[in-house]
Design an enzyme around this catalytic site. Structure first.
Site, short mmCIF file in Angstrom:
data_model
loop_
_atom_site.label_atom_id
_atom_site.label_comp_id
_atom_site.label_asym_id
_atom_site.label_seq_id
_atom_site.Cartn_x
_atom_site.Cartn_y
_atom_site.Cartn_z
N TRP A 157 43.50 -2.00 21.28
CA TRP A 157 43.19 -0.74 21.96
C TRP A 157 42.60 0.32 21.04
O TRP A 157 42.03 1.29 21.51
CB TRP A 157 44.47 -0.16 22.62
CG TRP A 157 45.63 -0.06 21.65
CD1 TRP A 157 46.64 -0.96 21.50
CD2 TRP A 157 45.88 0.97 20.69
NE1 TRP A 157 47.50 -0.56 20.50
CE2 TRP A 157 47.05 0.62 19.98
CE3 TRP A 157 45.22 2.16 20.34
CZ2 TRP A 157 47.59 1.41 18.96
CZ3 TRP A 157 45.74 2.94 19.32
CH2 TRP A 157 46.91 2.58 18.65
N ASN A 158 42.75 0.15 19.73
CA ASN A 158 42.36 1.28 18.87
C ASN A 158 40.85 1.40 18.67
O ASN A 158 40.34 2.49 18.42
CB ASN A 158 43.11 1.25 17.53
CG ASN A 158 42.84 0.01 16.72
OD1 ASN A 158 42.30 -0.97 17.21
ND2 ASN A 158 43.22 0.04 15.45
N LYS A 181 39.34 -10.98 26.11
CA LYS A 181 40.57 -10.39 26.67
C LYS A 181 40.75 -9.05 25.96
O LYS A 181 41.26 -8.97 24.85
CB LYS A 181 41.76 -11.32 26.39
CG LYS A 181 43.13 -10.64 26.46
CD LYS A 181 43.50 -10.21 27.87
CE LYS A 181 44.87 -9.52 27.90
NZ LYS A 181 44.78 -8.06 27.66
N PRO A 182 40.32 -7.95 26.62
CA PRO A 182 40.52 -6.64 25.99
C PRO A 182 41.97 -6.20 26.15
O PRO A 182 42.70 -6.74 26.99
CB PRO A 182 39.59 -5.72 26.79
CG PRO A 182 39.45 -6.37 28.13
CD PRO A 182 39.66 -7.85 27.93
N GLY A 234 44.67 -7.47 15.74
CA GLY A 234 45.90 -6.87 16.24
C GLY A 234 47.02 -7.05 15.24
O GLY A 234 46.77 -7.19 14.03
N SER A 235 48.25 -7.12 15.74
CA SER A 235 49.40 -7.12 14.82
C SER A 235 49.59 -8.50 14.17
O SER A 235 49.19 -9.53 14.72
CB SER A 235 50.67 -6.75 15.58
OG SER A 235 51.01 -7.81 16.46
N GLU A 256 42.39 -10.74 12.20
CA GLU A 256 42.32 -9.47 11.46
C GLU A 256 43.58 -8.70 11.85
O GLU A 256 43.68 -8.19 12.96
CB GLU A 256 41.02 -8.75 11.83
CG GLU A 256 40.62 -7.71 10.83
CD GLU A 256 41.04 -6.34 11.28
OE1 GLU A 256 42.13 -5.91 10.84
OE2 GLU A 256 40.31 -5.73 12.07
N LEU A 257 44.56 -8.68 10.94
CA LEU A 257 45.92 -8.28 11.31
C LEU A 257 46.32 -6.96 10.64
O LEU A 257 45.48 -6.19 10.21
CB LEU A 257 46.87 -9.43 10.98
CG LEU A 257 46.44 -10.80 11.55
CD1 LEU A 257 47.37 -11.91 11.12
CD2 LEU A 257 46.34 -10.74 13.08
N CYS A 290 43.69 0.02 11.40
CA CYS A 290 44.35 -0.93 10.51
C CYS A 290 44.01 -0.69 9.04
O CYS A 290 44.75 -1.12 8.16
CB CYS A 290 44.00 -2.36 10.91
SG CYS A 290 42.24 -2.61 10.99
N GLU A 387 53.43 0.00 8.69
CA GLU A 387 52.29 0.87 9.03
C GLU A 387 52.79 1.97 9.98
O GLU A 387 53.32 1.65 11.04
CB GLU A 387 51.25 0.08 9.81
CG GLU A 387 50.12 -0.50 9.01
CD GLU A 387 49.13 -1.22 9.92
OE1 GLU A 387 47.95 -0.92 9.83
OE2 GLU A 387 49.54 -2.09 10.72
#
Ligand SMILES: O=CCCC(=O)O
Length: 485
Positions: A157-158, A181-182, A234-235, A256-257, A290, A387
């Site tokens: 979402w960011n 998948k947004p 995401g996470s 990409e975490l 991130c 974070e």
């Protein structure tokens, strides 16, 4: 949505095989504006069955899309890029309304997002191969590059626009087709990109968009044999779940975490430059990025001066609705985000940190976090190991270069790190000692389509952007030709 020049960009349906559609089961979810909590609209709450249909459409389209020439694919990507820039005001407004970031930052994200489509439209023309000297006189060996196949694109979402284009650009350029998948919090930016892709002439089934809550869609994307590649931002928790889920069908993965970026200011730094960099890195998207600086390590000799300069800048910040002129920091994405920030600040203060400065203009409302500088941060505080994802800048004091490097690397994450020094020797020493995928030396801005983006350790696998980004969507095929003597 009020204020759109072209209302048709706000699409409230998913996109499967060129058809705008609802969920087969008829369910929908609401999308809200984080600044006002008002409902902006609804999107289909799709499930495994809808996702299977989208994957089947992508598979069908793959056979013809992969056969298009690179120039044909490049031309379609360029047309899509141009439409994004032609519609920048509407795309930015949709993004601000569903995500919260200030409109100026949203425009920046649309330009950033479009830059990946442009970049990979150019890279499409440069997918080459190699020839290899043969071990025998009667043979030749060539290595062909071929598209991986149907790719699942799962985005956060960011950055509701740019995280899609950074993945879909290289996928399409390589000849792959995609199921996007947004995030369920920010689907409208993705759907607007789908409308523009259709207008650009990208054939049906090449881009499919499934909206809704993650569980059913994610399970199908993870386990379906037709999906050959997953690219996720995401996470770390979800990334490792995807990695496990994708293992049975041995899919290619780009992850990409999470990060925990150190931002180191040495005694010999240009302090004004360091403060600019800290503002750019720490407060981008209200700290919800991130690669945002999470731990600001400041050497004793400049600690007080840096704290004062940074504090002055933060005091002048204006928090508010992203569409209001002059807003520097918008609302946080949701209540859970606010609670985490509050938990980190309370824990830090309980363990001895002091609030040195706060933004003076913060409206009432529990959707807003107060931007602040925290002095006296220590490594036992929660904000040192997690974070914060908010506009809180904790300052950690250090004395020696070795100490700074040790603290900076003391994290399982390795996405981005920043440091400020005027010494050439120290630049190389520290740059090489930091265990991160991306380093900013005397700059807080490292995000660009031309450089590899990605992390080491638990921050992920693979790289996006740059020349190497397209390789994530290509397979090598060794082609041995015999009997030539
Ligand atoms: O938060 C995710 C990535 C943001 C960026 O590309 O700089």
């Amino acid at each position: 949505m009020n204020g759109l020049r072209d209302g048709s960009l706000l699409r409230q349906q998913g996109l499967i095989d060129g058809e705008w559609c609802g969920a087969a089961a008829g369910h929908t979810i609401e999308v809200t504006d984080p600044a006002t909590q008002h409902v902006l609209g609804t999107v289909p709450d799709m499930d495994g069955a809808d996702t299977r249909a989208a994957i089947a459409a992508a598979e069908k389209a793959f056979s013809s899309w992969r056969k298009k020439t690179h120039a044909e694919r490049a031309a379609l990507l360029e047309a899509w890029h141009d439409l994004m820039l032609d519609n920048i005001e509407d795309l930015a407004l949709i993004l601000t309304r569903e995500q919260g970031k200030p409109l100026t930052e949203a425009r920046g994200e649309i330009r950033y997002g479009a830059s990946f489509i442009k970049w990979f439209s150019e890279e499409a023309r440069r997918i080459g191969g190699t020839t290899i000297p043969s071990p025998t006189a009667d043979r030749r060996i060539v290595v062909l590059k071929e598209p991986v196949g149907v790719s699942a694109i799962i985005t956060p979402w960011n950055f509701p626009n740019a995280m899609i284009t950074r993945k879909v650009g290289p996928a399409l350029a390589a000849g792959c087709t995609v199921v996007i998948k947004p995030s369920d919090l920010t689907p409208f930016s993705a759907l607007a990109l789908g409308v523009l892709a259709e207008r650009a002439g990208i054939p049906k089934g090449v881009i499919n968009i499934v909206t809704g809550m993650p569980a059913g869609i994610g399970d199908e994307l993870m386990t379906n044999q037709t999906v050959r590649k997953i690219s996720f931002t995401g996470s770390t928790r979800i990334g490792s779940l995807l990695m496990r889920g994708a293992a049975d069908s041995v899919k290619r993965l780009s992850l990409e975490l999470g990060g925990n970026a150190p931002f180191i200011v040495f005694d010999d730094a240009d302090l004004d430059l360091a403060v600019e960099g800290a503002i750019a890195s720490k407060f981008r998207n209200g700290g919800q990025t991130c690669v945002c600086a999470n731990r600001l390590l400041v050497q004793s000799g400049v600690y007080d001066a840096f704290a004062a300069k940074l504090g002055a800048r933060i005091s002048a910040m204006k928090v508010g609705v992203g569409t209001d002129a002059g807003t520097d920091i918008g609302p946080m994405i949701n209540k859970a985000a606010i609670e985490k920030i509050k938990r980190h600040v309370d824990d830090a203060v309980k363990k001895g940190a002091r609030i040195l400065a706060t933004a003076s203009s913060v409206p009432a409302g529990d959707q807003y976090a107060v931007p602040m500088v925290l002095g006296g941060a220590t490594t036992d505080m929660q904000l040192a190991s997690e974070e914060t994802f908010g506009p809180v800048a904790p300052l950690f004091r250090f004395d020696t270069e070795e100490e700074a490097i040790r603290i900076a690397n003391a994290t399982p994450f390795g996405l981005a790190a920043y440091f400020y020094t005027e010494s050439l020797k120290r630049s190389w020493r520290v740059g090489e000692a930091l265990e991160f995928g991306m380093i900013g030396l005397n700059t807080g801005a490292i995000s660009t389509e031309v450089a590899p983006f990605g992390g080491v350790k638990q921050s992920g696998v693979g790289r996006e952007g740059a020349q190497c980004g397209i390789e994530e969507y290509l397979e090598m095929k060794s082609f041995h030709i015999g009997g030539l003597s």
